[in-house]
Write a protein that holds these residues in place. Structure first.
Motif: not given
Length: 366
Positions: A78-83
């Motif tokens: 989930r962090a991949a697009p949020l970065i």
């Protein structure tokens, strides 16, 4: 032995450089600590009023986001697009612009990547050609869209915050229109979608991890953005333009180009996030892309103080909180939206506690 009295009228000794540094660090941490405490209190009160044990809820949030290897993989996924969406807000902020409509750039980036990927797939192109082409198509679509917001701001003095939000709604409408008409896969009956990419063209996971390469891409982009802002003349010029545009103009900096470029760079990050979601998660462009990652990027950038490097840990933290939603639902029956409420409380607390920044909490020693 009595101390030597300081004669009246004599100036007090200046604090040392180390003391000033520690005092500045402490004063900068006060708003963040206050926001954290306020968030915990607000969310604990909300779940207690709803009839749940607040301590048990917080324990499950930690367990669901960071409790074991499976939780960590879900969090990093989930962090991949949020970065990238955090960078989409942080980069224009370096030029003094607040962009909050990156959700539109994300969906347009995903749509462009899906369309371009399908064209290359029809031409029997290999994966190592399709993946960069999809990334470039997504970044271009997002960069042009948010670059237009910067252009409107600099050429027509249209408020960039409102303009980006309104253009986000237009982008989502365009996305839905294309997915439901010209780009629709006839086989997608109940859920309009573009033609799915072949399995061989989906972005794989990294060796030893059940996390796709989009995470590595996000980390590399964040590292590059931090290095540019920290070590290059371009980064210095951007910070000067964002700090005081009149001073920047006075020393001959191209403020208009810098501002539009920063907005376009932010939009490119959001479009890249959409391309990654299509290539690694969904395999096609459909309504699942409109998941709010663009809006969550606002919270991440504010919490990271618009630092490209600070975006990474905050995105991982927010990804972990989001990943815990399903565990809360299974164990306690809390709706999945509970984590959205928590993130909303965090954003309100950050904005409220920002008023504490710059105030002096520690008296200088005399």
């Amino acid at each position: 032995m009595s101390s030597i009295p300081v004669p009246a009228g004599m100036p007090a000794a200046e604090p040392s450089a180390a003391a000033l540094k520690w005092r500045a660090l402490a004063e900068s941490l006060v708003p963040a600590a206050a926001a954290l405490v306020l968030t915990v209190l607000l969310f604990s009160a909300a779940v207690a009023l709803a009839g749940f044990n607040a301590f048990e809820v917080w324990g499950l949030i930690v367990l669901g986001g960071f409790g074991d290897a499976f939780a960590w993989q879900n969090t990093l996924q989930r962090a991949a697009p949020l970065i990238l969406t955090g960078l989409a807000v942080a980069l224009p902020a370096q030029a003094g612009r607040v962009i909050i409509g990156n959700e539109g750039a994300l969906v347009l980036g995903g749509l462009a990547a899906a369309a371009f990927g399908n064209v290359l797939a029809s031409a029997q192109a290999g994966a190592w050609l399709v993946w960069p082409a999809m990334a470039i198509a997504g970044a271009l679509a997002g960069g042009i869209w948010i670059g237009l917001v910067g252009l409107l701001r600099e050429k027509r003095e249209v408020n960039e915050t409102i303009a980006s939000l309104l253009m986000s709604f237009i982008a989502i409408a365009l996305f839905n229109q294309c997915v439901e008409t010209v780009l629709r896969d006839p086989a997608s009956l109940n859920k309009p979608s573009t033609k799915p990419l072949p399995d061989a063209l989906l972005l794989p996971t990294m060796p030893g991890l059940d996390v796709h390469y989009g995470l590595l891409l996000g980390l590399l982009v964040a590292l590059a953005a931090w290095a540019v802002m920290r070590f290059t003349p371009l980064g210095l010029a951007l910070r000067v333009a964002g700090g005081n545009a009149r001073t920047a103009l006075g020393v001959g900096l191209p403020v208009v180009k810098l501002t539009i470029g920063a907005c376009a760079a932010g939009g490119a990050c959001a479009g890249l996030a959409g391309a990654v979601e299509v290539a690694a998660v969904h395999g096609a462009a459909n309504a699942s892309l409109i998941a709010g990652y663009g809006y969550t990027g606002i919270l991440i950038a504010f919490a990271a103080r618009f630092s490209p490097a600070g975006v990474v840990p905050v995105a991982i933290l927010v990804g972990g909180i989001a990943a815990s939603g399903s565990l809360l639902q299974r164990r306690l029956g809390l709706p999945d939206a509970a984590v959205t409420v928590l993130l909303g409380f965090a954003f309100v607390a950050l904005i409220a506690c920002e008023t504490l920044r710059g105030r002096q909490f520690f008296k200088a020693s005399k």
